[in-house]
Motif scaffolding. Structure first.
Motif, PDB file in Angstrom:
ATOM      1  N   MET A   1      96.075 132.686  79.381  1.00 11.99           N
ATOM      2  CA  MET A   1      97.193 132.075  78.689  1.00 11.99           C
ATOM      3  C   MET A   1      97.252 130.567  78.950  1.00 11.99           C
ATOM      4  O   MET A   1      97.547 129.808  78.054  1.00 11.99           O
ATOM      5  CB  MET A   1      98.483 132.775  79.167  1.00 11.99           C
ATOM      6  CG  MET A   1      99.645 132.475  78.317  1.00 11.99           C
ATOM      7  SD  MET A   1      99.474 133.403  76.808  1.00 11.99           S
ATOM      8  CE  MET A   1     101.058 133.512  76.226  1.00 11.99           C
ATOM      9  N   GLU A   2      96.987 130.147  80.128  1.00 10.59           N
ATOM     10  CA  GLU A   2      97.051 128.737  80.492  1.00 10.59           C
ATOM     11  C   GLU A   2      96.019 127.911  79.721  1.00 10.59           C
ATOM     12  O   GLU A   2      96.294 126.783  79.317  1.00 10.59           O
ATOM     13  CB  GLU A   2      96.832 128.588  81.998  1.00 10.59           C
ATOM     14  CG  GLU A   2      97.133 127.197  82.502  1.00 10.59           C
ATOM     15  CD  GLU A   2      97.055 127.124  84.007  1.00 10.59           C
ATOM     16  OE1 GLU A   2      96.303 126.255  84.463  1.00 10.59           O
ATOM     17  OE2 GLU A   2      97.715 127.913  84.690  1.00 10.59           O
ATOM     18  N   ILE A   3      94.866 128.474  79.466  1.00  3.83           N
ATOM     19  CA  ILE A   3      93.817 127.763  78.726  1.00  3.83           C
ATOM     20  C   ILE A   3      94.267 127.522  77.284  1.00  3.83           C
ATOM     21  O   ILE A   3      94.047 126.452  76.726  1.00  3.83           O
ATOM     22  CB  ILE A   3      92.490 128.548  78.776  1.00  3.83           C
ATOM     23  CG1 ILE A   3      91.943 128.519  80.201  1.00  3.83           C
ATOM     24  CG2 ILE A   3      91.478 127.963  77.811  1.00  3.83           C
ATOM     25  CD1 ILE A   3      90.694 129.340  80.403  1.00  3.83           C
ATOM     26  N   ASP A   4      94.933 128.485  76.694  1.00  6.07           N
ATOM     27  CA  ASP A   4      95.434 128.326  75.328  1.00  6.07           C
ATOM     28  C   ASP A   4      96.476 127.205  75.251  1.00  6.07           C
ATOM     29  O   ASP A   4      96.500 126.421  74.298  1.00  6.07           O
ATOM     30  CB  ASP A   4      96.038 129.635  74.821  1.00  6.07           C
ATOM     31  CG  ASP A   4      94.980 130.704  74.569  1.00  6.07           C
ATOM     32  OD1 ASP A   4      93.814 130.324  74.338  1.00  6.07           O
ATOM     33  OD2 ASP A   4      95.330 131.892  74.611  1.00  6.07           O
ATOM     34  N   GLU A   5      97.330 127.132  76.254  1.00 11.80           N
ATOM     35  CA  GLU A   5      98.340 126.063  76.299  1.00 11.80           C
ATOM     36  C   GLU A   5      97.681 124.696  76.429  1.00 11.80           C
ATOM     37  O   GLU A   5      98.104 123.725  75.797  1.00 11.80           O
ATOM     38  CB  GLU A   5      99.311 126.308  77.450  1.00 11.80           C
ATOM     39  CG  GLU A   5     100.226 127.492  77.247  1.00 11.80           C
ATOM     40  CD  GLU A   5     101.081 127.787  78.472  1.00 11.80           C
ATOM     41  OE1 GLU A   5     101.060 127.002  79.440  1.00 11.80           O
ATOM     42  OE2 GLU A   5     101.763 128.829  78.454  1.00 11.80           O
ATOM     43  N   LEU A   6      96.658 124.612  77.264  1.00  6.78           N
ATOM     44  CA  LEU A   6      95.943 123.345  77.442  1.00  6.78           C
ATOM     45  C   LEU A   6      95.220 122.939  76.164  1.00  6.78           C
ATOM     46  O   LEU A   6      95.196 121.754  75.814  1.00  6.78           O
ATOM     47  CB  LEU A   6      94.960 123.458  78.611  1.00  6.78           C
ATOM     48  CG  LEU A   6      95.585 123.568  80.005  1.00  6.78           C
ATOM     49  CD1 LEU A   6      94.503 123.821  81.046  1.00  6.78           C
ATOM     50  CD2 LEU A   6      96.377 122.320  80.345  1.00  6.78           C
ATOM     51  N   ARG A   7      94.642 123.889  75.475  1.00  3.55           N
ATOM     52  CA  ARG A   7      93.971 123.578  74.210  1.00  3.55           C
ATOM     53  C   ARG A   7      94.981 123.086  73.176  1.00  3.55           C
ATOM     54  O   ARG A   7      94.697 122.153  72.416  1.00  3.55           O
ATOM     55  CB  ARG A   7      93.222 124.810  73.693  1.00  3.55           C
ATOM     56  CG  ARG A   7      91.976 125.092  74.464  1.00  3.55           C
ATOM     57  CD  ARG A   7      91.212 126.247  73.903  1.00  3.55           C
ATOM     58  NE  ARG A   7      89.974 126.432  74.656  1.00  3.55           N
ATOM     59  CZ  ARG A   7      89.345 127.564  74.760  1.00  3.55           C
ATOM     60  NH1 ARG A   7      89.802 128.648  74.164  1.00  3.55           N
ATOM     61  NH2 ARG A   7      88.235 127.646  75.454  1.00  3.55           N
ATOM     62  N   LYS A   8      96.140 123.730  73.129  1.00  2.66           N
ATOM     63  CA  LYS A   8      97.187 123.300  72.197  1.00  2.66           C
ATOM     64  C   LYS A   8      97.661 121.889  72.527  1.00  2.66           C
ATOM     65  O   LYS A   8      97.799 121.041  71.645  1.00  2.66           O
ATOM     66  CB  LYS A   8      98.362 124.278  72.251  1.00  2.66           C
ATOM     67  CG  LYS A   8      99.474 123.945  71.298  1.00  2.66           C
ATOM     68  CD  LYS A   8     100.613 124.941  71.390  1.00  2.66           C
ATOM     69  CE  LYS A   8     101.745 124.531  70.466  1.00  2.66           C
ATOM     70  NZ  LYS A   8     102.903 125.425  70.597  1.00  2.66           N
ATOM     71  N   GLU A   9      97.884 121.623  73.815  1.00  2.00           N
ATOM     72  CA  GLU A   9      98.315 120.287  74.235  1.00  2.00           C
ATOM     73  C   GLU A   9      97.231 119.253  73.919  1.00  2.00           C
ATOM     74  O   GLU A   9      97.532 118.145  73.457  1.00  2.00           O
ATOM     75  CB  GLU A   9      98.633 120.283  75.725  1.00  2.00           C
ATOM     76  CG  GLU A   9      99.172 118.953  76.215  1.00  2.00           C
ATOM     77  CD  GLU A   9      99.494 118.953  77.705  1.00  2.00           C
ATOM     78  OE1 GLU A   9      99.902 117.895  78.200  1.00  2.00           O
ATOM     79  OE2 GLU A   9      99.326 119.999  78.370  1.00  2.00           O
ATOM     80  N   ASN A  10      95.983 119.638  74.129  1.00  2.00           N
ATOM     81  CA  ASN A  10      94.870 118.745  73.836  1.00  2.00           C
ATOM     82  C   ASN A  10      94.837 118.402  72.349  1.00  2.00           C
ATOM     83  O   ASN A  10      94.642 117.238  71.955  1.00  2.00           O
ATOM     84  CB  ASN A  10      93.555 119.395  74.278  1.00  2.00           C
ATOM     85  CG  ASN A  10      92.377 118.452  74.183  1.00  2.00           C
ATOM     86  OD1 ASN A  10      92.534 117.265  73.915  1.00  2.00           O
ATOM     87  ND2 ASN A  10      91.183 118.981  74.397  1.00  2.00           N
TER      88      ASN A  10
END
Length: 71
Positions: A1-10
């Protein structure tokens, strides 16, 4: 889940950077235009000999009739 959030923020940050880069480009164009208007070549033109006439209405630059001094 954290990776998806980072990709979205990126992705959001990349979009923001692209938007700011476009804004900088437009502002730079405005600065260039205004600088050329302020310091660019003047639209006023002078005769080729560099002299201007004080009496532009007359072709030869002198009065046609003498000034009246009274009676």
């Amino acid at each position: 889940m954290e990776i998806d959030e980072l990709r979205k923020e990126n992705a959001e940050l990349r979009a923001l950077v692209a938007k700011q880069a476009k804004q900088i480009e437009l502002l730079q164009e405005q600065v260039n235009y205004l600088m050329s208007k302020l310091y660019g070549k003047s639209s006023e033109q002078t005769p080729e000999d560099g002299q201007t006439s004080l009496f532009e209405d007359d072709e030869n630059g002198v009065f046609e009739q003498p000034e009246s001094t009274g009676e």
